[in-house]
Motif scaffolding. Structure first.
Motif, short mmCIF file in Angstrom:
data_model
loop_
_atom_site.label_atom_id
_atom_site.label_comp_id
_atom_site.label_asym_id
_atom_site.label_seq_id
_atom_site.Cartn_x
_atom_site.Cartn_y
_atom_site.Cartn_z
N PRO A 32 0.81 -1.20 0.00
CA PRO A 32 0.00 0.00 0.00
C PRO A 32 0.86 1.27 0.00
O PRO A 32 1.95 1.25 0.53
N ALA A 33 0.33 2.28 -0.63
CA ALA A 33 1.04 3.55 -0.65
C ALA A 33 1.31 3.96 0.79
O ALA A 33 0.57 3.60 1.69
N ARG A 34 2.38 4.67 0.97
CA ARG A 34 2.79 4.98 2.32
C ARG A 34 1.72 5.78 3.05
O ARG A 34 1.17 6.74 2.54
N GLY A 35 1.44 5.36 4.26
CA GLY A 35 0.55 6.13 5.10
C GLY A 35 -0.93 5.94 4.80
O GLY A 35 -1.76 6.64 5.35
N THR A 36 -1.27 5.00 3.91
CA THR A 36 -2.69 4.83 3.61
C THR A 36 -3.36 4.03 4.71
O THR A 36 -2.72 3.34 5.48
N GLY A 261 6.25 -5.51 15.12
CA GLY A 261 5.52 -4.58 15.97
C GLY A 261 4.97 -3.37 15.26
O GLY A 261 4.17 -2.62 15.83
N ASN A 262 5.36 -3.15 14.02
CA ASN A 262 4.93 -1.97 13.26
C ASN A 262 3.65 -2.27 12.50
O ASN A 262 3.64 -3.16 11.64
N PRO A 263 2.57 -1.52 12.79
CA PRO A 263 1.31 -1.80 12.10
C PRO A 263 1.45 -1.67 10.58
O PRO A 263 2.14 -0.79 10.08
N VAL A 264 0.80 -2.60 9.87
CA VAL A 264 0.71 -2.53 8.41
C VAL A 264 -0.77 -2.60 8.04
O VAL A 264 -1.54 -3.24 8.75
N PHE A 430 12.63 0.62 10.09
CA PHE A 430 12.88 1.08 8.72
C PHE A 430 11.81 0.53 7.79
O PHE A 430 11.17 -0.48 8.08
N GLU A 431 11.63 1.24 6.68
CA GLU A 431 10.74 0.72 5.64
C GLU A 431 11.53 -0.23 4.77
O GLU A 431 12.64 0.09 4.34
N ARG A 443 4.63 -3.59 0.99
CA ARG A 443 5.68 -2.86 1.68
C ARG A 443 5.40 -2.92 3.18
O ARG A 443 4.25 -2.85 3.61
N PHE A 444 6.44 -3.05 3.97
CA PHE A 444 6.25 -3.15 5.42
C PHE A 444 7.39 -2.47 6.15
O PHE A 444 8.39 -2.08 5.55
N THR A 445 7.19 -2.31 7.45
CA THR A 445 8.18 -1.66 8.29
C THR A 445 8.73 -2.69 9.26
O THR A 445 7.99 -3.55 9.73
N ALA A 446 10.01 -2.60 9.56
CA ALA A 446 10.64 -3.64 10.36
C ALA A 446 11.86 -3.09 11.08
O ALA A 446 12.32 -1.97 10.79
N ASP A 447 12.37 -3.87 12.04
CA ASP A 447 13.68 -3.55 12.61
C ASP A 447 14.70 -4.62 12.25
O ASP A 447 15.87 -4.50 12.54
N THR A 448 14.22 -5.71 11.64
CA THR A 448 15.08 -6.81 11.23
C THR A 448 14.58 -7.27 9.87
O THR A 448 13.39 -7.53 9.71
#
Ligand code: C2O
Ligand code: CU
Length: 489
Positions: A32-36, A261-264, A430-431, A443-448
């Motif tokens: 998804p587009a960022r921030g949607t 832990g980062n919501p998607v 990070f993205e 696309r997702f956000t992660a630390d690993t």
């Protein structure tokens, strides 16, 4: 460029990009587009303070079952792999009292803590020696599923049980009907309950040394009753030293709602790879009373049941399942156009030797020196050709890169080896912009981020001030060279 055979609908775009040259990692992961989509989190109000006293010491636990022999675990509390829960806005004051025979620290994996609270010996704090204490104090800025572990002799300490799950609640616009942690971590035990060596040259130099007993939440199997037709939140945590999971659900519909832990924005879970240290939050719609569903790890030849669930009668009715998702993360958003690009190659080390002060590794004095350093005697791995440590005791090797706080960066990661490496950056989420071997992942956000064999990835983030570790989370890999740090000023 070695891309996996693309699926048919992507063929044209892939073929085209392949022609542009080897410098391209992979097409950007689709929306998804960022921030949607996700609703903003309500403003955080200060909550309560949690005063924790972690008495790190050896304890007895029957890891091979209630009738089995006792094993000597190292833990923070009387529980093996405890789950700590707080709410967003709460603060933490945690005293670590070390009664172990060697020094230790607490690293709060995935939490964006102030650098001084990050728990890395010699980099952010002095090591906490036997008999010493250290107090960690901070307010977690993000909701999600996190964990804590020492940053010292990780195969041996985490291997004996030094880890805890930390859940920061407050991300659910509609509360789920159950919230269950599934922490996967094998034990390296002999039949008599004693430990087998946690690191081995064969393992450290390849994909890592695997446990002998698979376990979830410390025990050989996990089963639970859940409300029929309820929305069940499962927090999968890969606490293993080595293992890569391929998680999926059978018998019920499941959506991914958060990564590390980062919501998607929710997307249906087919199968998702979790390298060591990675987390996945999923929402499962429980079936009718009497029916069940199972979370499987499909990475092994025989799928292994991570958790089995049975639906118990409840007041819930059958209804369509279309999760709206969690509150959006409140992370600084990288400016991809202005971002500086930095390449990082994860490789085998060149002159793999890493002897300590010229001493053979079995020399008792070498052992003393190494214990002081928190590193092993062998070097197999490197990041941008430099290995951790570069040889000088208690003197940090130079940083892998110097960054400016507040600036956006895109790291181009390249695994040049045939082994998977889950790469973790401390203090940031990070993205994940691209993964050369993952088709169709959103696309997702992660630390690993898991780099599979020969894989390339791009990650983007806004740098936060401090000295931050950057390493593979296969515990034997970080101890044998695949670790470095970034200086952000
Ligand atoms: Cu869980 Cu340095 O990491
Ligand atoms: Cu690795």
């Amino acid at each position: 460029m070695p891309l996996r055979a693309p699926s048919a609908p992507r063929l044209r775009r892939r073929a085209l990009l392949g022609g542009l040259g080897a410098c391209l990692a992979a097409p950007l992961l689709p929306g998804p587009a960022r921030g949607t989509a996700l609703p903003p989190r309500p403003e955080t109000v200060p909550g309560r303070r949690h005063d924790w006293h972690f008495l790190a010491r050896e304890r007895g636990a029957r890891l091979l079952g209630p009738d089995g022999p006792e094993s000597r675990v190292w833990t923070y509390t009387d529980d093996v792999l405890p789950v700590l829960r707080i709410r967003i806005g709460d603060s933490i004051r945690a005293v670590l009292e070390n009664r172990l025979p060697e020094h230790t620290t607490i690293h709060w994996h995935g939490l964006r803590v102030p650098n001084a609270m990050d728990g890395v010996p010699y980099v952010t704090q002095p090591p906490v020696g036997p008999g010493q204490s250290f107090t960690y104090e901070f307010t977690p800025p993000d909701t999600g599923t996190f964990f804590l572990h020492p940053h010292c002799n990780e195969p041996g300490q985490v291997g004996r049980g030094m880890a805890a799950v930390l859940v920061v609640e407050g991300d659910e616009p509609e509360p789920s009907d159950a919230d269950i942690v599934l922490a996967v971590k094998d034990w390296r035990l002999a039949g008599d309950g004693g430990w087998l060596p946690f690191d081995t040259p064969q393992g450290a130099g390849r994909a890592g040394t695997f446990g002998t007993r698979r376990a979830v939440n410390g025990a050989a199997r996990f089963a639970a009753d859940v409300p029929a037709h309820g929305d069940i939140r499962l927090r999968l945590v890969n606490l293993d030293a080595t293992r890569t999971l391929l998680a999926g659900v059978e018998g019920a519909e499941a959506f991914v709602i958060a990564t590390d832990g980062n919501p998607v924005p929710p997307f249906p879970l087919d199968k998702w790879r979790l390298g060591a240290a990675m987390r996945l939050d999923i929402l499962v719609r429980a079936p009718a009373a009497g029916q069940g569903f199972t979370v499987f790890d499909y990475a092994t030849r025989e799928p292994w049941p991570i958790g089995r669930f049975t639906a118990a009668p409840s007041a819930k009715r059958e209804r369509p399942f279309a999760p709206r998702g969690l509150y959006a993360a409140t992370l600084p958003r990288p400016d991809l156009d202005a971002a500086e690009r930095l390449p990082f190659a994860f490789s085998a080390s060149l002159g793999a030797s890493g002897d300590v002060a010229g001493l053979p590794p079995d020399d008792p004095f070498a052992k003393i020196l190494m214990d002081g350093l928190c590193v092993g005697s062998r070097t197999f791995w490197a990041i941008n050709k430099s290995t951790w440590p570069s040889g000088d005791h208690r003197q940090l090797p130079p940083p892998l890169a110097e960054l400016k706080a507040g600036r956006s960066y895109i790291f181009e990661l390249h695994n040049t080896t045939p082994h998977p490496h889950p790469i973790h950056l401390h203090g940031h989420s990070f993205e994940v912009l691209s993964l050369s071997r993952q088709e169709g992942a959103p696309r997702f956000t992660a630390d690993t981020v898991l780099l599979q064999a020969r894989e390339r990835a791009e990650i983007a983030f806004v740098a936060a001030p401090g000295n931050w570790m950057f390493h593979c989370h296969v515990l034997e890999h970080l101890e044998t060279g695949m670790m470095g740090w970034l200086r952000v000023t």
